[in-house]
Design a protein around this motif. Structure first.
Motif, PDB file in Angstrom:
ATOM      1  N   THR A 261      -4.886  -5.823   8.359  1.00  0.00           N
ATOM      2  CA  THR A 261      -4.013  -6.531   8.005  1.00  0.00           C
ATOM      3  C   THR A 261      -3.523  -5.693   6.776  1.00  0.00           C
ATOM      4  OG1 THR A 261      -5.811  -6.543   5.774  1.00  0.00           O
ATOM      5  CG2 THR A 261      -5.563  -8.490   7.039  1.00  0.00           C
ATOM      6  N   VAL A 262      -2.407  -5.660   6.309  1.00  0.00           N
ATOM      7  CA  VAL A 262      -1.434  -5.391   5.841  1.00  0.00           C
ATOM      8  C   VAL A 262      -1.458  -5.190   4.105  1.00  0.00           C
ATOM      9  CG1 VAL A 262       1.593  -4.960   4.805  1.00  0.00           C
ATOM     10  CG2 VAL A 262       0.622  -5.773   7.399  1.00  0.00           C
ATOM     11  N   ALA A 263      -1.702  -3.911   3.771  1.00  0.00           N
ATOM     12  CA  ALA A 263      -2.138  -3.375   1.891  1.00  0.00           C
ATOM     13  C   ALA A 263      -0.840  -4.086   1.631  1.00  0.00           C
ATOM     14  CB  ALA A 263      -2.061  -2.180   2.071  1.00  0.00           C
ATOM     15  N   PRO A 264      -1.601  -5.451   0.066  1.00  0.00           N
ATOM     16  CA  PRO A 264      -0.731  -5.658  -0.576  1.00  0.00           C
ATOM     17  C   PRO A 264       0.844  -4.347  -0.650  1.00  0.00           C
ATOM     18  CG  PRO A 264      -2.441  -6.473  -1.296  1.00  0.00           C
ATOM     19  CD  PRO A 264      -2.666  -5.389  -0.109  1.00  0.00           C
ATOM     20  N   GLN A 265       0.202  -3.460  -1.405  1.00  0.00           N
ATOM     21  CA  GLN A 265       1.366  -2.813  -1.923  1.00  0.00           C
ATOM     22  C   GLN A 265       2.385  -2.731  -0.653  1.00  0.00           C
ATOM     23  OE1 GLN A 265      -1.824  -2.409  -1.907  1.00  0.00           O
ATOM     24  NE2 GLN A 265      -2.384  -1.295  -3.581  1.00  0.00           N
ATOM     25  N   THR A 266       1.986  -2.548   0.786  1.00  0.00           N
ATOM     26  CA  THR A 266       3.353  -1.837   1.925  1.00  0.00           C
ATOM     27  C   THR A 266       3.403  -3.282   2.592  1.00  0.00           C
ATOM     28  OG1 THR A 266       1.425  -0.328   2.643  1.00  0.00           O
ATOM     29  CG2 THR A 266       3.136  -1.223   3.729  1.00  0.00           C
ATOM     30  N   LEU A 267       3.285  -4.507   2.395  1.00  0.00           N
ATOM     31  CA  LEU A 267       4.002  -6.216   1.775  1.00  0.00           C
ATOM     32  C   LEU A 267       5.022  -6.021   1.008  1.00  0.00           C
ATOM     33  CD1 LEU A 267       3.472  -7.917   4.367  1.00  0.00           C
ATOM     34  CD2 LEU A 267       2.512  -9.382   1.989  1.00  0.00           C
ATOM     35  N   GLU A 268       4.739  -5.103  -0.593  1.00  0.00           N
ATOM     36  CA  GLU A 268       5.407  -5.285  -1.444  1.00  0.00           C
ATOM     37  C   GLU A 268       7.156  -4.853  -0.967  1.00  0.00           C
ATOM     38  OE1 GLU A 268       7.979  -6.418  -4.535  1.00  0.00           O
ATOM     39  OE2 GLU A 268       6.107  -7.271  -3.680  1.00  0.00           O
ATOM     40  N   LEU A 269       6.434  -3.476  -0.716  1.00  0.00           N
ATOM     41  CA  LEU A 269       7.713  -2.288  -0.196  1.00  0.00           C
ATOM     42  C   LEU A 269       8.782  -3.023   1.139  1.00  0.00           C
ATOM     43  CD1 LEU A 269       6.523   1.285   0.020  1.00  0.00           C
ATOM     44  CD2 LEU A 269       8.368  -0.355  -2.402  1.00  0.00           C
ATOM     45  N   MET A 270       7.802  -3.759   1.954  1.00  0.00           N
ATOM     46  CA  MET A 270       8.480  -4.480   2.800  1.00  0.00           C
ATOM     47  C   MET A 270       9.911  -5.572   2.169  1.00  0.00           C
ATOM     48  SD  MET A 270       5.575  -4.276   5.469  1.00  0.00           S
ATOM     49  CE  MET A 270       6.051  -5.372   6.591  1.00  0.00           C
ATOM     50  N   ARG A 271       8.936  -6.333   1.446  1.00  0.00           N
ATOM     51  CA  ARG A 271       9.690  -7.033   0.869  1.00  0.00           C
ATOM     52  C   ARG A 271      11.011  -7.043  -0.437  1.00  0.00           C
ATOM     53  NH1 ARG A 271       5.827  -8.887  -1.831  1.00  0.00           N
ATOM     54  NH2 ARG A 271       5.583 -11.018  -0.360  1.00  0.00           N
ATOM     55  N   GLN A 272      10.606  -5.399  -0.418  1.00  0.00           N
ATOM     56  CA  GLN A 272      12.165  -4.936  -0.918  1.00  0.00           C
ATOM     57  C   GLN A 272      12.332  -4.418  -0.336  1.00  0.00           C
ATOM     58  OE1 GLN A 272      10.772  -1.941  -3.809  1.00  0.00           O
ATOM     59  NE2 GLN A 272       8.704  -3.388  -5.482  1.00  0.00           N
ATOM     60  N   LEU A 273      12.552  -3.692   0.938  1.00  0.00           N
ATOM     61  CA  LEU A 273      13.478  -3.174   1.716  1.00  0.00           C
ATOM     62  C   LEU A 273      14.445  -4.757   2.304  1.00  0.00           C
ATOM     63  CD1 LEU A 273      11.459  -0.768   3.756  1.00  0.00           C
ATOM     64  CD2 LEU A 273      14.076  -0.459   3.185  1.00  0.00           C
ATOM     65  N   SER A 274      13.460  -5.368   2.449  1.00  0.00           N
ATOM     66  CA  SER A 274      14.177  -7.083   3.372  1.00  0.00           C
ATOM     67  C   SER A 274      15.486  -7.449   1.965  1.00  0.00           C
ATOM     68  CB  SER A 274      13.209  -7.951   3.480  1.00  0.00           C
ATOM     69  OG  SER A 274      12.096  -7.894   3.978  1.00  0.00           O
ATOM     70  N   GLU A 275      15.436  -7.140   0.798  1.00  0.00           N
ATOM     71  CA  GLU A 275      16.165  -8.278  -0.572  1.00  0.00           C
ATOM     72  C   GLU A 275      16.771  -6.825  -0.896  1.00  0.00           C
ATOM     73  OE1 GLU A 275      13.238  -9.001  -3.076  1.00  0.00           O
ATOM     74  OE2 GLU A 275      12.473 -10.201  -2.385  1.00  0.00           O
ATOM     75  N   SER A 276      16.916  -6.076   0.201  1.00  0.00           N
ATOM     76  CA  SER A 276      17.358  -4.470  -0.233  1.00  0.00           C
ATOM     77  C   SER A 276      19.337  -4.576   0.899  1.00  0.00           C
ATOM     78  CB  SER A 276      17.663  -3.264  -0.141  1.00  0.00           C
ATOM     79  OG  SER A 276      17.174  -2.880   1.438  1.00  0.00           O
ATOM     80  N   GLY A 277      19.243  -5.394   1.799  1.00  0.00           N
ATOM     81  CA  GLY A 277      20.335  -5.372   2.583  1.00  0.00           C
ATOM     82  C   GLY A 277      20.093  -4.262   3.766  1.00  0.00           C
ATOM     83  N   GLU A 278      19.229  -3.295   3.344  1.00  0.00           N
ATOM     84  CA  GLU A 278      18.717  -2.139   4.804  1.00  0.00           C
ATOM     85  C   GLU A 278      18.920  -2.502   5.746  1.00  0.00           C
ATOM     86  OE1 GLU A 278      18.348   1.469   4.454  1.00  0.00           O
ATOM     87  OE2 GLU A 278      19.886   1.371   3.088  1.00  0.00           O
TER      88      GLU A 278
END
Length: 407
Positions: free
Chosen positions: A151-168
């Motif tokens: 499974t994806v670590a919660p902290q890693t999923l949070e960074l993925m969420r930030q990337l998804s919201e950043s426009g990158e």
């Protein structure tokens, strides 16, 4: 100069999985030294060399720094002073940031082996959030190793969420995105890839048309799972269980996009969703520059999958139109892929995964009957040009009527 095996080769050996590709890192060497040893340079952005005998890629240890948007927005620095640990820290996941020397001595500064044992996909450093492609890569690894319980670590999923919201994510090229998507769809559990993208908010950025299906109800009598998004994941899961090719898996993912456009007051019915979905399928195809065969099958499955389900009820004339649409005379394989996509759609429903699908053999039989109509007798009767086409159509229609009567 020291040479290490790194990344996936180390990870998969420790997991007991077959090692296919091997990446090598060279620490303490210069470009000149590599050339003197007979290595051939291939890297445009950073020093990568081909081994003079094996042809495998060897990269000089390097560091990287964010310098722009997207996957390519990095500057690299390679020199003999860059350490193995500095090279490994720029990698995405701890399980990909391990190295071995020629004696299989493990270098594991970021605890990748522990995360392998704990079945965790965890980022190596905060620099993970600098590369939007890693959102897709982590979701792909989640699909690849889902059967092992990763499974994806919660902290890693949070960074993925930030990337998804950043426009990158919008800075990713179609080619790079498709490479990851197509590889992920060919994993044993591709539905996990889509689910992880949804969990981190990337799906609504990359494929809003697919994301819009979640929460959209369907008639329970046909779809015990009710939710269209859940159904789509199940269809994708069935396509992998039945070892279908990429064309079929892509069509399975996109086949019901029209249901996301149904006005809420018409739920749970989705009248004409096959036709309303075509513009959405076309948009997703073009966004990722999917290969032509994937694009064509996705559009055909989107348009005709309900015809497939109703095959036994179709009039001979409608059957003929269906076969003509697929050009079954010159492209029989495409029609076969349509049939199996329809079967995956029928099986991708809660509690109905083992259902029989007699429509499949019925459609195969219809295609065979139409294909067996001979052209030569019509030529001998003097038919040619458009008249020959019409005569052939009439004969095929007769053959399908006979087939229907005897089926």
């Amino acid at each position: 100069m020291q040479i290490y095996k790194v990344g996936g080769a180390v990870r998969d050996r420790l997991l007991g999985k077959p090692v296919t590709d091997i990446d090598w890192v060279v620490v303490g060497a210069t470009t000149e030294e590599m050339l003197a040893l007979g290595y051939r340079p291939v890297g445009a952005d950073f020093p990568v060399f081909l081994h003079p005998k094996s042809g495998e890629e060897y990269a000089l240890a390097r560091t990287e720094r964010k310098s722009g948007r997207g996957y390519g927005g990095f500057t690299f620095h390679a020199s003999p002073e860059v350490t193995l640990e500095e090279d490994l820290i720029r990698r995405d996941l701890t399980i990909n940031a391990m190295a071995e020397d020629d004696q299989q001595n493990l270098t594991d500064p970021y605890h990748g082996q522990r995360d392998l044992e704990d079945r965790i996909l965890r980022h190596v450093s905060p620099a993970f959030a600098e590369d939007p492609l890693r959102v897709l890569r982590v979701a792909r690894f989640a699909a690849r190793y889902a059967d092992l319980g990763f499974t994806v670590a919660p902290q890693t999923l949070e960074l993925m969420r930030q990337l998804s919201e950043s426009g990158e994510l919008q800075a990713l090229t179609a080619e790079r995105s498709w490479k990851e998507i197509s590889r992920a769809l060919m994993e044993d559990q591709p539905q996990v890839f889509i689910q992880v993208l949804r969990d981190c908010g990337a799906l609504k950025v990359l494929m809003p048309e697919v994301d819009a299906l979640f929460g959209v109800p369907q008639p329970e009598v046909h779809h015990p799972e009710i939710d269209t998004g859940i159904h789509t994941l199940s269809v994708l899961e069935q396509s992998a269980l039945h070892k279908q090719p990429l064309t079929v898996r892509w069509a399975c993912l996109l086949h019901d996009l029209g249901k996301g456009l149904t006005p809420t007051e018409e739920w749970p019915r989705h009248i004409a969703h096959e036709h309303t979905g075509l513009k959405l399928i076309k948009a997703v195809n073009e966004r990722f520059k999917a290969p032509k065969d994937c694009q064509e099958l996705a559009l055909l499955v989107g348009k005709y999958h309900t015809h497939g389900h109703r095959a036994l009820e179709l009039k001979a004339s409608t059957l003929l139109e269906l076969l003509q649409s697929f050009d079954v005379y010159r492209r029989p394989q495409r029609f076969e892929e349509f049939i199996v996509a329809c079967e995956m759609d029928a099986r991708g429903r809660k509690g109905l995964e083992q259902r029989s699908y007699p429509q499949a053999d019925y459609l195969r039989g219809a295609a065979k009957a139409a294909r067996e109509v001979a052209v030569q007798p019509l030529l001998e009767k003097g038919f040619k040009g458009p008249e020959l086409g019409e005569a052939l159509k009439r004969e095929r229609l007769k053959a399908l009527k006979v087939y229907k009567e005897n089926a």
